[in-house]
Design a protein around this motif. Structure first.
Motif, PDB file in Angstrom:
ATOM      1  N   THR A 176      66.901  59.028  56.693  1.00  0.00           N
ATOM      2  CA  THR A 176      68.179  58.525  57.181  1.00  0.00           C
ATOM      3  C   THR A 176      68.882  57.646  56.158  1.00  0.00           C
ATOM      4  O   THR A 176      70.083  57.417  56.261  1.00  0.00           O
ATOM      5  N   HIS A 177      68.143  57.148  55.152  1.00  0.00           N
ATOM      6  CA  HIS A 177      68.788  56.272  54.183  1.00  0.00           C
ATOM      7  C   HIS A 177      69.494  57.068  53.090  1.00  0.00           C
ATOM      8  O   HIS A 177      70.135  56.492  52.227  1.00  0.00           O
ATOM      9  N   LEU A 178      69.361  58.409  53.117  1.00  0.00           N
ATOM     10  CA  LEU A 178      69.927  59.230  52.036  1.00  0.00           C
ATOM     11  C   LEU A 178      71.443  59.249  52.059  1.00  0.00           C
ATOM     12  O   LEU A 178      72.076  59.425  51.033  1.00  0.00           O
ATOM     13  N   ALA A 179      72.023  59.111  53.243  1.00  0.00           N
ATOM     14  CA  ALA A 179      73.462  59.342  53.339  1.00  0.00           C
ATOM     15  C   ALA A 179      74.059  58.387  54.365  1.00  0.00           C
ATOM     16  O   ALA A 179      73.346  57.848  55.216  1.00  0.00           O
ATOM     17  N   PRO A 180      75.378  58.165  54.289  1.00  0.00           N
ATOM     18  CA  PRO A 180      76.013  57.288  55.269  1.00  0.00           C
ATOM     19  C   PRO A 180      75.909  57.845  56.688  1.00  0.00           C
ATOM     20  O   PRO A 180      75.622  59.022  56.885  1.00  0.00           O
ATOM     21  N   LEU A 181      76.160  56.979  57.659  1.00  0.00           N
ATOM     22  CA  LEU A 181      75.928  57.332  59.056  1.00  0.00           C
ATOM     23  C   LEU A 181      76.743  58.528  59.516  1.00  0.00           C
ATOM     24  O   LEU A 181      76.246  59.374  60.241  1.00  0.00           O
ATOM     25  N   VAL A 182      78.011  58.612  59.090  1.00  0.00           N
ATOM     26  CA  VAL A 182      78.834  59.738  59.563  1.00  0.00           C
ATOM     27  C   VAL A 182      78.199  61.066  59.179  1.00  0.00           C
ATOM     28  O   VAL A 182      78.278  62.043  59.910  1.00  0.00           O
ATOM     29  N   TRP A 183      77.559  61.110  58.007  1.00  0.00           N
ATOM     30  CA  TRP A 183      76.884  62.338  57.584  1.00  0.00           C
ATOM     31  C   TRP A 183      75.761  62.662  58.546  1.00  0.00           C
ATOM     32  O   TRP A 183      75.545  63.816  58.898  1.00  0.00           O
ATOM     33  N   ARG A 184      75.022  61.613  58.966  1.00  0.00           N
ATOM     34  CA  ARG A 184      73.884  61.848  59.839  1.00  0.00           C
ATOM     35  C   ARG A 184      74.359  62.377  61.190  1.00  0.00           C
ATOM     36  O   ARG A 184      73.782  63.311  61.746  1.00  0.00           O
ATOM     37  N   THR A 185      75.429  61.783  61.708  1.00  0.00           N
ATOM     38  CA  THR A 185      75.984  62.271  62.976  1.00  0.00           C
ATOM     39  C   THR A 185      76.427  63.719  62.831  1.00  0.00           C
ATOM     40  O   THR A 185      76.139  64.560  63.686  1.00  0.00           O
ATOM     41  N   GLY A 186      77.111  64.014  61.698  1.00  0.00           N
ATOM     42  CA  GLY A 186      77.549  65.384  61.445  1.00  0.00           C
ATOM     43  C   GLY A 186      76.366  66.327  61.313  1.00  0.00           C
ATOM     44  O   GLY A 186      76.383  67.445  61.841  1.00  0.00           O
ATOM     45  N   ALA A 187      75.329  65.868  60.624  1.00  0.00           N
ATOM     46  CA  ALA A 187      74.137  66.701  60.433  1.00  0.00           C
ATOM     47  C   ALA A 187      73.481  67.006  61.780  1.00  0.00           C
ATOM     48  O   ALA A 187      73.056  68.133  62.031  1.00  0.00           O
TER      49      ALA A 187
END
Lengths: 267, 210
Positions: free
Chosen positions: B142-153
């Motif tokens: 989860t630290h690889l990318a900003p939060l919006v990316w995680r939600t999108g992923a």
């Protein structure tokens, strides 16, 4: 074996192939079959581009979905839409294989640790104490949110006061009768008005799948703090990270201010 | 356990897949099955209630997912498999004809070693696995990318998973309806008449055992 040595004559097909393929070349790349437009590669690249575009457009798409199908799913009587992603409602998470069922007779909630009076409550004892009802959103750290969910039960601070917390106490540890789950709060967090030992949810007695008969309810924090199947409250001199916290989740799990998330706070 | 005696002695058979291809398919199918089953245990309420053990399910799901492309990558050492990948990649005029006929539910569907439907499936599932791995890694680390990316992923991972399961169900259904194609992957050879009927444009290689 003879059958592997004799390629079957497939000549009947050649007429159709040679119409649009160069018969001179039969390279090792699959023969005549292996020529033509590389559509396969384009499909793979297209999927990758589509995936990236999906990640980028997700906030917009999610909002559109929530406002149309997601809203309809909230009223779906079949419950089938619950199987769709973000179909609404609660999801069942358990960290163990099976969880014993506890009822009126077998359930006990013990309070021990750095207290003057250890206590053991039956369900009826808890129901006899003053009840508090809170209606807040539930936010899971994995993303799902259930709006305006009523919880009702005894304020944790009331149980702590009744037990008489000793001066060296700093934190409260919660253990569960599933045999594995645990949680912790600082004493200050545990004394908040919106932290309950919950007996009812959505104005019904807490069912087993929702952590019944008794669960913790920590309204301002991500839902993993609201330990299901609560069986013991231990007052301690330091915060011991709980089950998911040993696996990397934040101990101070304020909604919108922890775990790298920016959800709207629930309180 | 012995298989029922093959009728290969009675009817001519032609080689279709090598041992390497057999094992690449079997290993990939096993990993995919583990991936789908653990996904079900994490996602479907009735399975989650039945199985629980969330941390274990997450670990198994992550590792079976990340290992999914490994059998194919190892299989690239096989010339026969590389040749089949080329066949799957390239679409000729007959493949367009096949797709048109299939869409209109008509006969007359010319095909090489693989028909256009099989080619599209192979490319689609390869792309889908890569997207699932990419979005899965964003959710895992989860630290690889900003939060919006995680939600999108998460959004893409959820919806694509649903699509992948439907498409794989179609793949399994096609195989279920055609025992000879399954025999081809299991034993390596197929009935010559079946091959001529289903894959009329398929031309045998000089040395199919490699």
């Amino acid at each position: 074996m003879a059958r592997t040595l004799a390629p079957a004559p497939m000549g009947c097909s050649n007429r159709r192939v040679t119409k649009d393929a160069n018969p001179a070349r039969a390279a090792d790349g699959g023969g005549e079959d292996g020529r033509g437009t590389p559509i396969g590669r384009r499909v793979v690249l297209g999927m990758l581009a589509g995936g990236a575009a999906g990640v980028a457009a997700a906030p917009f798409l999610q909002r559109a979905y929530d406002n149309t199908l997601g809203a309809a799913a909230q009223k779906d009587p079949t419950g089938l839409s619950g199987l769709l992603p973000a179909g609404g409602g609660f999801r069942y998470y358990s960290v163990t294989g099976s969880v014993p069922h506890k009822d009126e007779r077998s359930y006990r909630l013990t309070v021990d640790g750095l207290v003057r009076h250890r206590a053991s409550y039956r369900l009826a004892d808890l129901r006899a104490l003053p009840q508090t009802r809170l209606v807040r959103d539930v936010q899971c750290v994995t993303g799902w949110r259930v709006p305006k969910t009523p919880f009702q039960g005894v304020r944790l601070s009331a149980l702590l006061d009744a037990a008489g917390v000793r001066p060296q106490a700093k934190a409260v540890r919660f253990t569960c009768f599933d045999g594995a789950y645990s949680e912790s709060l600082t004493l200050e967090q545990a004394r908040r008005d919106d932290v309950l030992v919950a007996l009812r949810m959505q104005d019904k007695p807490l069912g087993h799948d929702h952590g019944g008969p008794v669960r913790l309810y920590v309204a301002p924090m991500y839902f993993y703090k609201s330990a299901k199947w609560l069986s013991k409250i231990t007052v301690t001199d330091h915060v011991e990270p709980g089950y998911w916290e040993q696996l990397g989740y934040d101990v101070d799990a304020w909604v919108g201010r922890s775990n790298g998330r920016d959800d709207v706070p629930t309180t | 356990m012995s298989r029922p005696p093959e009728r290969a002695t009675a009817r001519p058979r032609v080689p279709r897949f090598t041992r390497a291809e057999h094992w690449v398919h079997r290993a990939t199918a096993t990993l995919m099955a583990v991936c789908v089953l653990t996904a079900g245990c994490l996602y479907l309420p009735f399975l989650a209630e039945l199985v629980g053990r969330r941390a274990l399910m997450v670990t198994v799901h992550e590792w079976s997912g990340i290992l999914l492309p490994v059998p194919l990558l190892l299989g690239l050492g096989s010339r026969a498999l590389r040749a089949d990948l080329t066949r799957l990649n390239r679409f000729g005029r007959h493949d367009r004809q096949w797709l048109r006929a299939a869409l209109r539910r008509r006969g007359g569907r010319p095909a090489g070693k693989f028909n256009a439907g099989q080619k599209l499936y192979a490319a689609w599932i390869a792309g889908a696995v890569l997207v699932m791995m990419g979005t899965g890694l964003l959710m895992w680390f989860t630290h690889l990318a900003p939060l919006v990316w995680r939600t999108g992923a998460t959004f893409v991972h959820d919806w694509l998973a649903l699509t992948v399961i439907v498409v794989i169900a179609g793949h399994v259904w096609m195989a279920y309806r055609d025992p000879e194609s399954r025999r081809g992957l299991r034993t390596g050879s197929v009935d010559a008449h079946w091959a001529r009927h289903e894959h009329p444009l398929w031309k045998q290689e000089e040395d199919p055992t490699r």
